[in-house]
Design an enzyme around this catalytic site. Structure first.
Site, PDB file in Angstrom:
ATOM      1  N   ILE A   1      14.854  -8.602  -1.423  1.00 17.74           N
ATOM      2  CA  ILE A   1      15.722  -7.909  -0.464  1.00 17.74           C
ATOM      3  C   ILE A   1      16.353  -8.869   0.537  1.00 17.74           C
ATOM      4  CG2 ILE A   1      14.429  -5.752  -0.685  1.00 17.74           C
ATOM      5  CD1 ILE A   1      13.292  -6.298   2.145  1.00 17.74           C
TER       6      ILE A   1
ATOM      7  N   THR B   1       4.355  -7.514   7.469  1.00 21.94           N
ATOM      8  CA  THR B   1       3.504  -6.703   8.344  1.00 21.94           C
ATOM      9  C   THR B   1       2.335  -7.465   8.966  1.00 21.94           C
ATOM     10  OG1 THR B   1       2.207  -5.987   6.421  1.00 21.94           O
ATOM     11  CG2 THR B   1       4.060  -4.587   7.086  1.00 21.94           C
TER      12      THR B   1
ATOM     13  N   ALA C   1       8.116  -5.006   3.610  1.00 22.05           N
ATOM     14  CA  ALA C   1       8.100  -5.436   5.014  1.00 22.05           C
ATOM     15  C   ALA C   1       7.161  -6.614   5.201  1.00 22.05           C
ATOM     16  CB  ALA C   1       7.662  -4.290   5.921  1.00 22.05           C
TER      17      ALA C   1
ATOM     18  N   TYR D   1       6.841  -9.171  15.514  1.00 18.13           N
ATOM     19  CA  TYR D   1       6.856  -8.140  14.464  1.00 18.13           C
ATOM     20  C   TYR D   1       7.646  -6.917  14.922  1.00 18.13           C
ATOM     21  CZ  TYR D   1       5.179  -4.133  11.776  1.00 18.13           C
ATOM     22  OH  TYR D   1       5.102  -2.978  11.041  1.00 18.13           O
TER      23      TYR D   1
ATOM     24  N   GLN E   1       0.807  -1.217   0.000  1.00 12.71           N
ATOM     25  CA  GLN E   1       0.000   0.000   0.000  1.00 12.71           C
ATOM     26  C   GLN E   1       0.844   1.273   0.000  1.00 12.71           C
ATOM     27  OE1 GLN E   1      -2.675   0.898   3.216  1.00 12.71           O
ATOM     28  NE2 GLN E   1      -1.513  -0.218   4.744  1.00 12.71           N
ATOM     29  N   LEU E   2       1.994   1.281   0.661  1.00  5.62           N
ATOM     30  CA  LEU E   2       2.847   2.460   0.615  1.00  5.62           C
ATOM     31  C   LEU E   2       3.535   2.584  -0.744  1.00  5.62           C
ATOM     32  CD1 LEU E   2       4.056   4.951   1.853  1.00  5.62           C
ATOM     33  CD2 LEU E   2       5.743   3.517   3.031  1.00  5.62           C
TER      34      LEU E   2
END
Length: 304
Positions: free
Chosen positions: A38, A63, A61, A133, A11-12
Site C-alpha cells: 500500500i 501498530t 497498519a 503512532y 489480527q483484524l
C-alpha cells in the site's frame, strides 16, 4: 460483490477471514504486503486493475506504538502514505474504502466535566495525538478525507483476538511464566474483540451495497449520505489492570496482580489516559448490536 482486504495476515485481517463464510455473496480478495504494497501507488493500481473491487477494507497498519517513536518515517509511510494511495486508487476505480483508525488520535485529557462525569469521545471531537503512532494515523484519516468522498473511517480501541499478538495473549503468556504482575490502572478505555469489529465492517459493506443497489434500481442516483467517520469498540470501559484481571478470572488463573500508575511504567510513547469512544452514531446508522467487552472476551477465550 468484490471486497479487497489489505493487511490480511494481521489480527483484524484474520478475523475477517474467520467469519467470511457467513457472507457468501461477497467475493473476498485477501492481500498482504507481498501481494499489494500500500506504500506503492503502482502496486495498489495493479491489484485494483486486476480485481476491480467495489469495496476495500484497509486493515494494514503500523501498530507498534512505542517502536514508532524511533521509526516515524516507516510509521508515516504505512499509516499515512499508504492510506493516501488507497484513497486515490479507490477514487479512480469508484471503490468504497473502509479504513481503520484509533483512539490514539486523541490526547485523553480533560474529559471529566465539572460534575465529575467522564465524557466519551465523539466523532466530532478535535484530535490531538500525543504519539508518533497517533499522529500518523490521524494523517492517514486526513489524507483519505482530502482525496476521497466515499469512505468509512472506523476508529477503534484496545483491539485483541485469538489471532496475532495482543494484550490478552501477552497476559496469558506472562501468567504462565511468573507468579506476579503489575499493570497500569489509570489508563481508561474499552477492549475491542477484532472479530466483533470484523462483523461490523462487513455489516457496513452489506448495508452500503444494499443502499447503492436500491439507488440504481430506483434510478435515484444521489450518493449515499452515511459516509464518514464512526467510532466502534465493545461496550463498557475499564483500565488495563481491569482488563488483565478479567482475563485471569475468566481463565481461572491465580496470579498476584498489582495495579500501578502510568508513572511507574514509563514507555517511549505517551498513551491517552481516557479514550472511551461514544458509539451512538454507528448504532443509529447501521443494524448492529454491540456486546459488552466482558462478554466478547469470554467468547474469545473460549475459542483459544
Amino acid at each position: 460483490m468484490v471486497v479487497l482486504v489489505t493487511g490480511a495476515n494481521g489480527q483484524l485481517g484474520q478475523s475477517i477471514q474467520f467469519i467470511a463464510n457467513k457472507y457468501p455473496k461477497i467475493q473476498f480478495v485477501y492481500t498482504d504486503f507481498q501481494e499489494m504494497d500500500i506504500t506503492n501507488f503502482q502496486s495498489c493500481h495493479a491489484v485494483f486493475t486486476k480485481h476491480k473491487p467495489q469495496f476495500c477494507i484497509n486493515t494494514a497498519a503500523y501498530t507498534a506504538v512505542d517502536k514508532a517513536e524511533g521509526e516515524s518515517e516507516k510509521a508515516h509511510l504505512i499509516n499515512a502514505t499508504g492510506a493516501e494511495n488507497l484513497a486515490k486508487v479507490c477514487k479512480e476505480f469508484d471503490t468504497i474504502l473502509l479504513h481503520i483508525s484509533t483512539d490514539f488520535i486523541f490526547s485523553g485529557e480533560n474529559r471529566v466535566t465539572s460534575s465529575g462525569v467522564e465524557m466519551p469521545y465523539l466523532e466530532t471531537d478535535i484530535p490531538n495525538p500525543q504519539s508518533i503512532y497517533g499522529q500518523t494515523k490521524l494523517d492517514g484519516e486526513l489524507a483519505i478525507q482530502k482525496n476521497l468522498e466515499k469512505y468509512f473511517i472506523v476508529r477503534t480501541s484496545w483491539v485483541y483476538s485469538q489471532f496475532g499478538a495482543n494484550f490478552m495473549k501477552t497476559m496469558l503468556r506472562v501468567a504462565s511464566e511468573r507468579d506476579s504482575l503489575s499493570v497500569v490502572n489509570d489508563q481508561i478505555g474499552t477492549p475491542t474483540n477484532a472479530v466483533d469489529l470484523a462483523e461490523v465492517l462487513l455489516k457496513i459493506v452489506e448495508s452500503c451495497h444494499a443502499e447503492l443497489v436500491y439507488f440504481v434500481s430506483s434510478q435515484k442516483l444521489e450518493s449515499a449520505s452515511n459516509f464518514g467517520i464512526y467510532n466502534f469498540s465493545n461496550e463498557g470501559k475499564c483500565s488495563w489492570y481491569d482488563f488483565a484481571n478479567e482475563i485471569f478470572q475468566q481463565k481461572g488463573i491465580s496470579i498476584d496482580l498489582q495495579p500501578i500508575p502510568t508513572s511507574a511504567y514509563p514507555t517511549p510513547a505517551k498513551r491517552p489516559l481516557f479514550s472511551v469512544l461514544d458509539k451512538s452514531k454507528i448504532k443509529t446508522t447501521f443494524p448492529i448490536a454491540i456486546a459488552d467487552w466482558k462478554i466478547s472476551l469470554k467468547k474469545c477465550l473460549e475459542l483459544l
